[in-house]
Enzyme design. Sequence first.
Site, PDB file in Angstrom:
ATOM      1  N   SER A 107     -25.199 -15.695  27.619  1.00 27.38           N
ATOM      2  CA  SER A 107     -25.818 -16.466  28.692  1.00 27.38           C
ATOM      3  C   SER A 107     -27.032 -17.261  28.220  1.00 27.38           C
ATOM      4  CB  SER A 107     -26.170 -15.524  29.844  1.00 27.38           C
ATOM      5  OG  SER A 107     -26.587 -16.237  30.982  1.00 27.38           O
ATOM      6  N   ASP A 250     -23.690 -20.724  34.127  1.00 27.50           N
ATOM      7  CA  ASP A 250     -23.698 -20.078  35.443  1.00 27.50           C
ATOM      8  C   ASP A 250     -25.065 -20.154  36.126  1.00 27.50           C
ATOM      9  OD1 ASP A 250     -25.107 -18.179  34.001  1.00 27.50           O
ATOM     10  OD2 ASP A 250     -23.706 -16.529  34.393  1.00 27.50           O
TER      11      ASP A 250
END
Length: 450
Positions: A107, A250
């Site tokens: 991430s 995201d």
Amino acid sequence: MTKQYFGTDGIRGRVGEAPITPDFLMRLGYAAGRVLALNSHLSVGARPTVLIGKDTRISGYMLEAALEAGLTAAGVDTLLTGPMPTPAVAYLTRALRAQAGIVITASHNPFEDNGIKFFSSVGLKLDDAIEHAIEQELAQPMGCMSSAKLGKARRIDDAPGRYVEFCKSTFPNHLDLRGLKIVLDCAHGATYHVAPPVFHELGAEVIAIGNKPDGLNINLDAGSTHPQALQKAVVEHKADLGIAFDGDGDRVMMVDSLGNLLDGDQLLYMIACGLKTKGELKGGVVGTLMTNLALEHALQKHQIPFVRAKVGDRYVLELLKEKNWTLGGENSGHILVLDKHSSGDAIIAALQVLHALKLSGKMLAELGAELVLYPQVLINVTAKKKLDLNNNAIQTAVKKAESELNGAGRVLLRASGTEPKIRVMVEGQDANLVQKQAEEIAKVVKSAAA
């Protein structure tokens, strides 16, 4: 049952150190394959299929090969997408009728880290029961199916195009982005080849930065965790707005034409108000313990219900499902719009903000000014050992801060679910007091963690 490897957001760590090693990833692939084979409702003789995507870290090649080997040994077919955002893997898993999806990513972390996230066949994170079953299988010796029963692997060459069309489908057909100049910062991550086409094909003039990944520069002074480059670019290009993604796509942050940064709380407010205007807001909004108090107060004025979940998108999702609502998110920019996608998706969230802009007839700077956040200071304290946050010294410092805030603010301490850190957050209407109390508490926590 306590899980040994799975955290709140999959498995993550430093590459080359357990558990992010090639041998462990091969065993993980085998274990996951075995569990999926047992839990998949397939016709007799059919093999389960797992879709694998990754972000742009150099270690992704190695870990992808290891996972593929383990899954193949377990008799599972694999579909390889190459670099794709995490939410794209969730979507493609569902669209291609795979039994599970795996994305190799850490991430917003630096390139030295990597990790594994799993999705179910419907694009949701795996149930705890399945994660427990995979960990139990990991404790068994790794085997291998006979040659005739080994899995097969193939690449999905049209994965980027499929996902681009899916993202565009979440924006109303009767609207477009013509007349908008938008700067996109892709963080040298997984959105680098899919985000620009989405916004360009919807009519915007797109200027892309952070779109040249080399395996080592993901999230490096770029993207939603380092928005300074985007703020500068928006002003220099005289753009209407800027959008920053994190490494796996995201999380989203936005920048208005004046270079002001808008975080997840402000974007959530815009989306909620836009949906309320259209009469399409289902229920209310789910935030987290970190959500700014100003958002809660602003939503109350619009008679929009608001509740807080524990920090982490999986907890936001759980509460949304429990309440049968569709909108929630975190101030980090992880926003869930469940009537558009099963997973938090930065591109789709940004499109919902732009839809709200179109409805309001205002520019982002005007809409952003409608919610002024209370000063909120977050200090991350490295903790090399497990720390009891109920420690007397820590609790004394917290009570002192709460007393001085005198009901006009909040104090929150929590252990990170992905890093060896304690998050110290203090929020209130007096910026100087908030800063002072956060530093004093952090100092006590640092001493206790030494």
